[in-house]
Design a protein around this motif. Structure first.
Motif, PDB file in Angstrom:
ATOM      1  N   LEU A   8     -12.632   0.064  13.427  1.00  0.00           N
ATOM      2  CA  LEU A   8     -13.106   1.262  12.751  1.00  0.00           C
ATOM      3  C   LEU A   8     -12.022   2.338  12.751  1.00  0.00           C
ATOM      4  O   LEU A   8     -11.828   3.041  11.758  1.00  0.00           O
ATOM      5  N   LYS A   9     -11.300   2.438  13.847  1.00  0.00           N
ATOM      6  CA  LYS A   9     -10.190   3.393  13.918  1.00  0.00           C
ATOM      7  C   LYS A   9      -9.161   3.083  12.845  1.00  0.00           C
ATOM      8  O   LYS A   9      -8.654   3.984  12.155  1.00  0.00           O
ATOM      9  N   TRP A  10      -8.827   1.798  12.662  1.00  0.00           N
ATOM     10  CA  TRP A  10      -7.872   1.421  11.631  1.00  0.00           C
ATOM     11  C   TRP A  10      -8.406   1.770  10.239  1.00  0.00           C
ATOM     12  O   TRP A  10      -7.670   2.277   9.396  1.00  0.00           O
ATOM     13  N   ALA A  11      -9.680   1.489   9.987  1.00  0.00           N
ATOM     14  CA  ALA A  11     -10.269   1.779   8.678  1.00  0.00           C
ATOM     15  C   ALA A  11     -10.260   3.279   8.395  1.00  0.00           C
ATOM     16  O   ALA A  11      -9.956   3.709   7.280  1.00  0.00           O
ATOM     17  N   VAL A  12     -10.590   4.069   9.404  1.00  0.00           N
ATOM     18  CA  VAL A  12     -10.602   5.524   9.239  1.00  0.00           C
ATOM     19  C   VAL A  12      -9.199   6.039   8.944  1.00  0.00           C
ATOM     20  O   VAL A  12      -9.003   6.907   8.077  1.00  0.00           O
ATOM     21  N   GLU A  13      -8.192   5.509   9.654  1.00  0.00           N
ATOM     22  CA  GLU A  13      -6.817   5.947   9.424  1.00  0.00           C
ATOM     23  C   GLU A  13      -6.342   5.567   8.023  1.00  0.00           C
ATOM     24  O   GLU A  13      -5.676   6.363   7.344  1.00  0.00           O
ATOM     25  N   LEU A  14      -6.692   4.369   7.566  1.00  0.00           N
ATOM     26  CA  LEU A  14      -6.321   3.952   6.212  1.00  0.00           C
ATOM     27  C   LEU A  14      -6.972   4.856   5.169  1.00  0.00           C
ATOM     28  O   LEU A  14      -6.325   5.279   4.205  1.00  0.00           O
ATOM     29  N   GLN A  15      -8.257   5.154   5.360  1.00  0.00           N
ATOM     30  CA  GLN A  15      -8.965   6.022   4.427  1.00  0.00           C
ATOM     31  C   GLN A  15      -8.335   7.409   4.398  1.00  0.00           C
ATOM     32  O   GLN A  15      -8.149   8.001   3.333  1.00  0.00           O
ATOM     33  N   ALA A  16      -7.991   7.964   5.556  1.00  0.00           N
ATOM     34  CA  ALA A  16      -7.403   9.304   5.619  1.00  0.00           C
ATOM     35  C   ALA A  16      -6.034   9.334   4.934  1.00  0.00           C
ATOM     36  O   ALA A  16      -5.711  10.286   4.208  1.00  0.00           O
ATOM     37  N   LEU A  17      -5.213   8.296   5.171  1.00  0.00           N
ATOM     38  CA  LEU A  17      -3.909   8.233   4.521  1.00  0.00           C
ATOM     39  C   LEU A  17      -4.047   8.121   3.011  1.00  0.00           C
ATOM     40  O   LEU A  17      -3.326   8.782   2.248  1.00  0.00           O
ATOM     41  N   ALA A  18      -5.005   7.307   2.571  1.00  0.00           N
ATOM     42  CA  ALA A  18      -5.227   7.146   1.138  1.00  0.00           C
ATOM     43  C   ALA A  18      -5.716   8.444   0.510  1.00  0.00           C
ATOM     44  O   ALA A  18      -5.268   8.829  -0.571  1.00  0.00           O
ATOM     45  N   GLN A  19      -6.610   9.126   1.172  1.00  0.00           N
ATOM     46  CA  GLN A  19      -7.144  10.378   0.635  1.00  0.00           C
ATOM     47  C   GLN A  19      -6.051  11.438   0.531  1.00  0.00           C
ATOM     48  O   GLN A  19      -5.974  12.169  -0.456  1.00  0.00           O
ATOM     49  N   ALA A  20      -5.203  11.522   1.553  1.00  0.00           N
ATOM     50  CA  ALA A  20      -4.092  12.472   1.508  1.00  0.00           C
ATOM     51  C   ALA A  20      -3.126  12.120   0.379  1.00  0.00           C
ATOM     52  O   ALA A  20      -2.630  13.009  -0.331  1.00  0.00           O
ATOM     53  N   GLY A  21      -2.872  10.842   0.201  1.00  0.00           N
ATOM     54  CA  GLY A  21      -1.981  10.416  -0.876  1.00  0.00           C
ATOM     55  C   GLY A  21      -2.537  10.755  -2.241  1.00  0.00           C
ATOM     56  O   GLY A  21      -1.805  11.191  -3.141  1.00  0.00           O
ATOM     57  N   LEU A  22      -3.841  10.567  -2.418  1.00  0.00           N
ATOM     58  CA  LEU A  22      -4.474  10.905  -3.694  1.00  0.00           C
ATOM     59  C   LEU A  22      -4.434  12.407  -3.960  1.00  0.00           C
ATOM     60  O   LEU A  22      -4.389  12.847  -5.105  1.00  0.00           O
ATOM     61  N   GLN A  23      -4.466  13.201  -2.893  1.00  0.00           N
ATOM     62  CA  GLN A  23      -4.446  14.650  -3.046  1.00  0.00           C
ATOM     63  C   GLN A  23      -3.041  15.183  -3.337  1.00  0.00           C
ATOM     64  O   GLN A  23      -2.857  16.050  -4.180  1.00  0.00           O
ATOM     65  N   TYR A  24      -2.052  14.638  -2.628  1.00  0.00           N
ATOM     66  CA  TYR A  24      -0.723  15.236  -2.688  1.00  0.00           C
ATOM     67  C   TYR A  24       0.311  14.406  -3.438  1.00  0.00           C
ATOM     68  O   TYR A  24       1.437  14.865  -3.661  1.00  0.00           O
TER      69      TYR A  24
END
Length: 206
Positions: A8-24
Motif C-alpha cells: 500500500l505504501k508503494w501504491a500511495v507513493e506511485l499515486q502521489a508521484l503521478a499526481q504531482a507529475g500531472l500537475q506540474y
C-alpha cells in the motif's frame, strides 16, 4: 512493516508521484506516462482489496494538485467525568467527527459535526492533538489522513434522528462501548480525557 502495508505504501507513493507529475508536467507524452503510473497504482489497490477498479479510482485518483493528507476532525465533548460518543450505523461508537469541509475551518467543522451527529451546540476551544492516522488507527488507508482532536465545551441541545448516527451518549473511560477503532480508539479517547483534566495541555503533534 507488514506485507500489506508495504504494497500500500508503494501504491500511495506511485499515486502521489503521478499526481504531482500531472500537475506540474509540461510534455504531453509525460502526461500519458503519469496517467499510466496512476492507473498502475489504482490497479494495485484494486487487486489487493478486491474493490472495483472504478471505485478505487474514484477514491484514490480523483484529486489534482500536489498530494496532501485529508483532514479528519474529532470533537471531545465532556459532561462531568464522561465523554460524548455517537453510535455509528454498524452499532459501534466513536467521537463525533468527519472530513473537514473545504469551505470551513477545522474548528468550525468540529462544531458542525457535533451538531449533525449528536444534536448538540458546542464551542471549539483547544486542539488536543494532530495525529498521522496511519500511526494510530487500523486498517491503514490508501491516502494520508491528519486527525485533529478538538476539545469542545457544551452549550446545549439534545440528540435528534439523523442520517449519520443511531444514538449518542456520555461514557466514562472505564465503561466505553465497542469502538469504531478505525475512527477513534481507546488510546485516543484516553488522550482526550488527559487533555480535559490537564491544567495546561500542550497540543500533541506527530
Amino acid at each position: 512493516m507488514e506485507q500489506m502495508e508495504l504494497w500500500l505504501k508503494w501504491a500511495v507513493e506511485l499515486q502521489a508521484l503521478a499526481q504531482a507529475g500531472l500537475q506540474y508536467g509540461h510534455d504531453k507524452f509525460d502526461f500519458e506516462r503519469y496517467e499510466h503510473i496512476r492507473d498502475i497504482a489504482a490497479q494495485m489497490v484494486a487487486h489487493q482489496t478486491d474493490l472495483p477498479l472504478k471505485k478505487v479510482k474514484d477514491l484514490f485518483c480523483n484529486e489534482t494538485g500536489y498530494q496532501t493528507p485529508k483532514l479528519d476532525s474529532r470533537a471531545a465533548v465532556f459532561q462531568g467525568d464522561k465523554i460524548l460518543l455517537v453510535q455509528e450505523s454498524d452499532g459501534r461508537w466513536s467521537l463525533p467527527g468527519g472530513w473537514v469541509d473545504v469551505d470551513i475551518s477545522v474548528g468550525e467543522n468540529a462544531v458542525k459535526e457535533v451538531k449533525e451527529e449528536a444534536g448538540l451546540d458546542v464551542t471549539a476551544d483547544l486542539v488536543i492533538a494532530l495525529q498521522d492516522r496511519k500511526k494510530h488507527n487500523r486498517p491503514v488507508s490508501a491516502y494520508g489522513i491528519c486527525k485533529v482532536f478538538v476539545l469542545c465545551s457544551l452549550l446545549g441541545g439534545s440528540f435528534r434522528p439523523n442520517l449519520e448516527t443511531l444514538d449518542s451518549g456520555y461514557f466514562s473511560l472505564d465503561e466505553l462501548p465497542e469502538l469504531a477503532d478505525e475512527k477513534t480508539n481507546f488510546e485516543q479517547i484516553k488522550m482526550c480525557f488527559d487533555a480535559y483534566y490537564a491544567d495546561h495541555w500542550q497540543t500533541l503533534l506527530d
